[in-house]
Every structure is written in C-alpha cells, then in structure tokens.
Write a protein that holds these residues in place. Structure first.
Motif, short mmCIF file in Angstrom:
data_model
loop_
_atom_site.label_atom_id
_atom_site.label_comp_id
_atom_site.label_asym_id
_atom_site.label_seq_id
_atom_site.Cartn_x
_atom_site.Cartn_y
_atom_site.Cartn_z
N PRO B 123 13.61 -4.09 21.54
CA PRO B 123 13.81 -4.61 20.17
C PRO B 123 15.05 -3.96 19.57
CG PRO B 123 11.58 -3.72 20.46
CD PRO B 123 12.38 -3.31 21.66
N LEU B 124 15.79 -4.75 18.79
CA LEU B 124 17.00 -4.23 18.16
C LEU B 124 16.73 -4.05 16.67
CD1 LEU B 124 20.13 -3.66 18.14
CD2 LEU B 124 20.42 -6.12 17.75
N VAL B 125 17.04 -2.86 16.17
CA VAL B 125 16.91 -2.60 14.73
C VAL B 125 18.27 -2.16 14.20
CG1 VAL B 125 15.78 -1.17 12.96
CG2 VAL B 125 14.51 -1.83 15.02
N VAL B 126 18.79 -2.88 13.21
CA VAL B 126 20.06 -2.46 12.62
C VAL B 126 19.85 -2.20 11.13
CG1 VAL B 126 22.48 -3.03 12.16
CG2 VAL B 126 21.43 -3.75 14.31
N VAL B 127 20.21 -0.99 10.72
CA VAL B 127 20.13 -0.61 9.31
C VAL B 127 21.51 -0.89 8.71
CG1 VAL B 127 19.64 1.23 7.66
CG2 VAL B 127 18.45 1.19 9.87
N LEU B 181 21.12 -12.33 10.01
CA LEU B 181 20.57 -13.08 11.13
C LEU B 181 19.31 -12.47 11.76
CD1 LEU B 181 23.94 -14.14 12.80
CD2 LEU B 181 22.34 -15.60 11.56
N GLY B 182 18.71 -11.49 11.11
CA GLY B 182 17.51 -10.89 11.66
C GLY B 182 16.37 -11.89 11.79
N ASP B 183 15.54 -11.72 12.83
CA ASP B 183 14.30 -12.50 12.88
C ASP B 183 13.45 -12.08 11.69
OD1 ASP B 183 15.03 -13.64 15.34
OD2 ASP B 183 14.30 -11.87 16.41
N PHE B 184 13.60 -10.81 11.35
CA PHE B 184 12.94 -10.26 10.16
C PHE B 184 13.99 -9.50 9.37
CE2 PHE B 184 10.02 -10.53 13.67
CZ PHE B 184 9.06 -11.38 13.14
N ILE B 185 13.99 -9.72 8.07
CA ILE B 185 14.90 -8.96 7.22
C ILE B 185 14.07 -8.15 6.24
CG2 ILE B 185 16.80 -9.08 5.56
CD1 ILE B 185 17.77 -11.60 6.99
N ILE B 186 14.12 -6.84 6.46
CA ILE B 186 13.45 -5.90 5.57
C ILE B 186 14.52 -5.40 4.60
CG2 ILE B 186 12.32 -3.63 5.43
CD1 ILE B 186 11.40 -4.02 8.34
N GLU B 237 6.25 -0.07 9.09
CA GLU B 237 6.44 -1.52 9.06
C GLU B 237 7.24 -2.01 10.28
OE1 GLU B 237 5.05 -3.81 6.91
OE2 GLU B 237 3.88 -2.01 6.41
N ILE B 238 8.25 -1.23 10.68
CA ILE B 238 9.02 -1.62 11.87
C ILE B 238 8.10 -1.65 13.09
CG2 ILE B 238 10.84 -0.86 13.46
CD1 ILE B 238 12.38 0.17 10.99
N ALA B 239 7.30 -0.61 13.23
CA ALA B 239 6.39 -0.53 14.37
C ALA B 239 5.40 -1.70 14.36
CB ALA B 239 5.64 0.81 14.33
N ARG B 240 4.91 -2.05 13.18
CA ARG B 240 3.95 -3.14 13.04
C ARG B 240 4.57 -4.47 13.48
NH1 ARG B 240 0.16 -4.67 8.40
NH2 ARG B 240 1.93 -4.79 7.00
N LEU B 241 5.82 -4.72 13.02
CA LEU B 241 6.49 -5.97 13.40
C LEU B 241 6.70 -6.05 14.91
CD1 LEU B 241 9.12 -6.40 10.53
CD2 LEU B 241 7.12 -7.84 10.99
N ILE B 242 7.11 -4.92 15.49
CA ILE B 242 7.31 -4.89 16.94
C ILE B 242 6.00 -5.25 17.65
CG2 ILE B 242 7.79 -3.38 18.92
CD1 ILE B 242 9.80 -1.87 17.09
N PHE B 244 3.41 -6.97 16.41
CA PHE B 244 3.06 -8.37 16.17
C PHE B 244 3.82 -9.30 17.10
CE2 PHE B 244 1.26 -7.41 11.82
CZ PHE B 244 0.02 -7.97 12.08
N CYS B 245 5.06 -8.92 17.39
CA CYS B 245 5.89 -9.76 18.26
C CYS B 245 5.59 -9.50 19.74
CB CYS B 245 7.37 -9.55 17.96
SG CYS B 245 7.82 -10.14 16.32
N GLY B 246 4.73 -8.56 19.98
CA GLY B 246 4.36 -8.27 21.36
C GLY B 246 5.48 -7.68 22.18
N LYS B 247 6.37 -6.93 21.52
CA LYS B 247 7.52 -6.37 22.24
C LYS B 247 7.30 -4.90 22.61
CE LYS B 247 10.23 -9.90 22.41
NZ LYS B 247 10.88 -10.40 23.62
#
Lengths: 371, 247
Positions: B123-127, B181-186, B237-242, B244-247
């Motif tokens: 998973p890619l996370v960009v702050v 362009l995030g699949d999710f934007i926090i 929240e990041i961990a939760r999204l990961i 949920f996406c099964g990644k």
C-alpha cells in the motif's frame, strides 16, 4: 501554481494601423510612410511605385528582424495578441464537418472548453480546446478561456467517447489557467485536473496536443497530456504567468519581463528542455497576420502526427506515451560529493527508465474498472 | 502556558485548541510508523537548476540555503515502513523546504515510490503538504504533475492501494495531481486544501471569501475528502483502511 487571469487590452495599437504591439513601433512608421506615398501618388499623379516597393521591402526586413529575435516577453504579447486566431478559427480553417458536443453530464456546459467530432485530413477526430472568445460578450460568457471543473469533466467525457470509438483526440490549448473562483473550488477543480492527467496518460487512443496561444499552468496541462505535444512558434507555456511569478518572487508585477525570461516559456526553450516534441512554424509576423497560413501549418502537423500514431498498436501507443511522461525532469542522483557537472539534456541525467516489458504488463489491461 | 515537550508529546497538536501544527517530514515519519521501522529510499536525489533560474537570488543559492536550514536535500522523504505492523511505501512532504513545492526531485521521488509500491505490492501512503509546482523549475516542475499522475494510473491498473493524507497546506499543482488521486483521501482537521491561491480568487471575484473556504472541512462538505482524522488517530485509520482493502 495557477496564474491570475486579468483582462487585457491590445498592447499599444497604433491609430488606424491595426493592432501593432509596442515592440512593433518601427513597423508603424514604415506603414505610415507607405500610406503617405500612396496618398501623394493619388493626389499628384507622380509615380512613386519604386519608393513604395522599397518601403515594402524595408517593412518585410524589419518584420523579419523583429520576429527573428522576439524576447520572451514579446512572445507573451504575441501569444496574447487580441487578433491572434483562436480555437474556433482553427476549427474553421484546419478542420471540416465539426459537430459540437456539449455538457459534462454532471453540472453544466462550460463554453471555455469546446469539444466535438471533426475531420482533418483523412482522419475523424475528437477536438477539445480552450476558447477565449472573440468579442466582449463571448469573452465574458466563456471567462476568457478560463475553464471550470465542468469544462475539464466535459473534456474527459469526450476523450472516453473517442476511446470507445477508436477516434484520436486533438487538444488545442489556449488559456491563462483554470478559473480561480469559489464555484471552481467547490466543484473540485484540483481533483478533475488530476483525474484528467491520470486518464489521459492511459487513454487507449492517440492524443495530439498543441499550444496555440497561452499555455497557462495546470489549466493548460489539464488537456495537455499526449503522445505528441507541440507549440505554435510564438505561443508560450508556463508554470505560472510572468506577472504572477514576478509578483511572488520579485514582489512586483513590474518585473514581468525578467520573469518571462527566467521561466523559459518560449517554444524554443521548451523544445531544448524536452518538454515539447515539435514547434509548428508561424507565418512572418505571427499567426494573426496570416491566419490561413498558420492553420495550414497546424493542419499539416496534426495530420502527420496522426498518420504516424495510428500505425501503432494500442498497447505500444500507451506504453510509449507512459514512457515519454516518465522521462520528464532532470536531477542529480549520486551522493553530492561526486557530482560536478550538470547534464544538459534531460535524458542523460535519468537513470533507469522503467523497462518497457514491465510497463506493458500493467498497461495491457482493457478491462480496468473506472470510476 | 504550554511547554514544547508537552506539545511534542501531543504530536504537535495544541492540547487546548487542537490546532494541528505543521511538522517536518522526519517528525511526521516518527509519529506515523512503528518505531525503528522506517527505511529511507532514494535519499541521494538532489535538485538541478534546469532553467538556470535567477530572481532576486539564484535558484542554486536558494536550494543551498534551504538545504542548510532544513538539513534535507529536497522537499520530500520516501521509504518503506510499518504502520501498526502493516508494511507500507511512504512518502512525506516537508513544508519547511521551499513550502514543499514540487520540482523534478519531488516528482521523481513520488514516481519511484509509486513504482516500488507496484513492484513490492505494498500500500502507498503519501502525506502531502505543498504550495504547488516549483516556479524556479518552470515547465519542468509543471510536467511533474503529469508524471506522478501517469505513474498512479499504473498503480491503479495494478490494483494497488493508495492513501493520501492531506495536511496543511495541500494546494495548486500538488492538489491537482498526486494529492487528488488517492483511493482514499484523509485530511487533517482545518488543513488548507485547494487549487488557486485565496488571494488570487479574492482578486478575481472582487469579493471576500467565505469563512472556512478551502479547509479540509469545506472539501469534505463538497465531496473531495473521504474522512477528516486528527493526528492522534492517523495510524489507526490508515491501518483500518489497509485491512478493509485486504492489502
């Protein structure tokens, strides 16, 4: 950076002599002399045709001199010339059978971006382009070519239509930038530009982009990703307007000439920087002096590019587009102590470009899901 | 009276008004990843001066000044790390380096992080935090918007997960490319997020801007942010999204 749109009047039009720009003043004197001689000829019956011919030759050589060495700021003035042909002019002159298609199916129809089917050479194409408007009424209606999110969304919708029917996309860029307003932000101007960049990079049909006047920042790039990116000779393309840049870095818009120079926004500079692939020549004295000739050159370029691009298999087309985009930018990639000389060409400083084979597996899918 | 230590322990969020202060990339990474798990990548990339740009001071000197001020070579740090035990590719922008503006190095590092995420199926996370494209690199910086977005198209085609954490300020060329362009934007509370500068907008429409314009809350109300998360809940929240996406 977004550039700030401002309403401009034509730069220093000489009375009765059409709209000459400030730096074209030497021309107005010669024009004036020719007019005087012709009047004298009529009134006195003396034959001054030799002198007139001489002056005409002088006019042409002066024009050559002025336009041979336009400064970046002068280029900006030519690109913004009030009589410079606009997207609808090129549509009329270089394309046939235009069928305008309106609306983004979500919010409205933004007349700052015109879209529709047309024919050029032997090709059916989807044309997408900014329209600045030719008179005051039209300019106000289309916000001087500064598009809202619905304009970019309309463009994306037509690109997908083009992709579906295997029709290439031709984009004509001429804008000061995306519209900076409340509605524009509320409806997600940043998101839709980003989305267009992403989707254009993987659109499974050829895309040819030409900057025909002003290439203003993200608003220009939002319909500016393609297999071939060209500029009309005297157009410009910049990350920010020279006025905006001067205001931020020099703290005064007066320094716009310096900013125009520093930004390297001319077609020549951008070809050297590998940002664009080709410069489309303009007739002597700029596209506004001989629109038909400019349109003919534009047509020749577009048809040539399409002939070439349509020969490619779609997978290879998209892969090569991705590679072209991947290679943009120059930087150092070694521990600082070892580097002394900067590379001049972008390509030479780049390290591993993703291998073609690797890209292929990622781009070969036609069944990807789109939101 | 607040003590710096107290504020630091609260992740640089004011314990009284919950104002989220801007923080540099290293501090952010320390807050975000499991202790000691961060492994930096592409740390040698340094800016060139493709335009030989000079305003009141030459761009080269400006870079040197920023480098010595921040101790960083550029405006983004990327690398591999773990968030609550989940491996991620991480990119963190540094607002104290020329307002984290995007030049060729930022564009390249983001692109490499995306490609690494594809290769390693992470998973890619960009702050994000940025004033936009970097003027001093002219068109070279503008086209980084296309470069990062094109790489994200490949990540998307590969089915990769991409989470954006938009922090104060995420604007202009960065908002209009990889930050959008995030699949999710926090977003962090009250972070400024937008395209055009507020002064430019105010001048164009010749009116004052409404309260709360271009904030995270404004963007969420208009449908461009998935969730607003305070700094203390970010890891969770990041961990939760990961998950949920099964990644």
């Amino acid at each position: 950076m977004s550039s700030e749109p401002t309403v401009r009047s034509g730069g220093g039009a000489a009375a009765g002599l059409g709209s000459l720009l400030e730096f074209e003043k030497p021309l107005s004197r010669i024009q004036h002399d020719i007019a005087e001689m012709e009047r004298e000829q009529r009134e006195t019956g003396r034959d001054l045709s030799v002198d007139v011919r001489q002056q005409r030759a002088r006019f042409k050589s002066t024009m050559k001199r002025l336009y041979g060495g336009l400064t970046p700021w002068e280029t900006v003035l030519v690109a913004r010339h009030p009589k410079r042909p606009l997207m609808p002019d090129y549509l009329r002159m270089a394309f046939r059978d235009f069928c305008e298609l309106h609306g983004d199916r979500a919010f409205g129809d933004d007349s700052a971006i015109i879209t529709g089917f047309a024919r050029i050479g032997g090709h059916r194409v989807m044309v997408i382009g900014h329209n600045k408007g030719k008179d005051v009424k039209e300019r106000i209606q289309c916000n001087f070519g500064c598009a809202h999110p619905e304009g970019y969304r309309k463009a994306l919708r037509q690109m997908r239509t083009a992709e579906k029917y295997g029709v290439p996309v031709v984009c004509m860029i001429d804008t000061q930038g995306a519209y900076p307003g409340i509605g524009s932000e509320e409806r997600g101007i940043a998101y839709i530009i980003a989305k267009n960049l992403m989707e254009m990079s993987r659109l499974r049909t050829p895309i040819v982009c030409v900057v025909i006047g002003e290439g203003g920042s993200g608003g220009a790039l939002g319909i500016g990703v393609g297999d071939r990116v060209a500029m009309l000779q005297h157009s410009f393309y910049s990350v920010i307007s020279p006025e905006g840049c001067a205001a931020i870095l020099w703290k005064t818009a007066e320094q716009r000439k310096h900013a125009a120079e520093a930004l390297r926004l001319t077609s020549n500079e951008l070809l050297k920087l590998d940002i664009i692939d080709e410069i489309i020549p303009e007739p002597l004295g700029g596209a506004h002096r001989e629109p038909e000739a400019a349109a003919a050159n534009l047509e020749k370029f577009i048809v040539g590019a399409l002939n070439d691009l349509k020969r490619r298999k779609t997978d290879s087309l998209v892969r090569r587009r991705q590679e072209r985009i991947r290679n943009l930018g120059s930087f150092y990639d070694e521990p600082s102590a070892t580097v002394t000389k900067p590379a001049t060409r972008v390509a030479s400083t780049r390290r591993k470009v993703p291998r073609a084979s690797r890209l292929k597996t990622r781009l070969g899918k036609s069944d990807r899901v789109r939101s | 009276m607040l003590y710096e230590k107290e504020v630091a322990e609260a992740l640089f969020v004011c314990p009284e008004c919950s104002h989220h202060r801007r923080i540099d990339a290293r501090t952010r990474i320390e807050q975000l990843v499991d202790p000691g798990s961060f492994e930096e990548l592409y740390a040698d990339l340094r800016p060139q001066d493709p335009l030989k740009f000079k305003d009141r001071i030459p761009y080269k000197d400006r870079i040197k000044r920023e480098q010595s001020k921040t101790g960083e070579l550029e405006a983004i740090v990327v690398g591999r790390g773990f968030v609550r035990g989940r491996a991620v590719m991480l990119g963190v922008m540094n607002p104290s380096f020329i307002m984290a503006s995007m030049g060729a190095v930022v564009g390249e590092k983001v692109t490499r992080a995306i490609e690494r995420a594809i290769e390693e199926n992470l998973p890619l996370v960009v702050v994000t935090a940025s004033g936009g494209a970097r003027m001093q690199e002219g068109m070279v910086s503008l086209v980084q918007m296309a470069k990062t977005s094109a790489a994200l198209a490949r990540l998307d085609d590969a089915g990769g997960l991409y989470i954006v954490v938009a922090t104060d300020p995420t604007t202009a060329g960065v908002a209009a490319s990889f930050a959008g362009l995030g699949d999710f934007i926090i977003a962090e509370p009250k972070a400024m997020i937008g395209f055009a500068g507020p002064r430019v907008i105010a001048n164009t429409i010749n009116a004052e801007l409404p309260d709360g314009f271009q904030t995270a809350e404004f963007m969420m109300e208009h449908g461009f942010v998935d969730l607003i998360v305070s700094r203390s809940n970010l890891r969770r929240e990041i961990a939760r999204l990961i998950d949920f996406c099964g990644k």
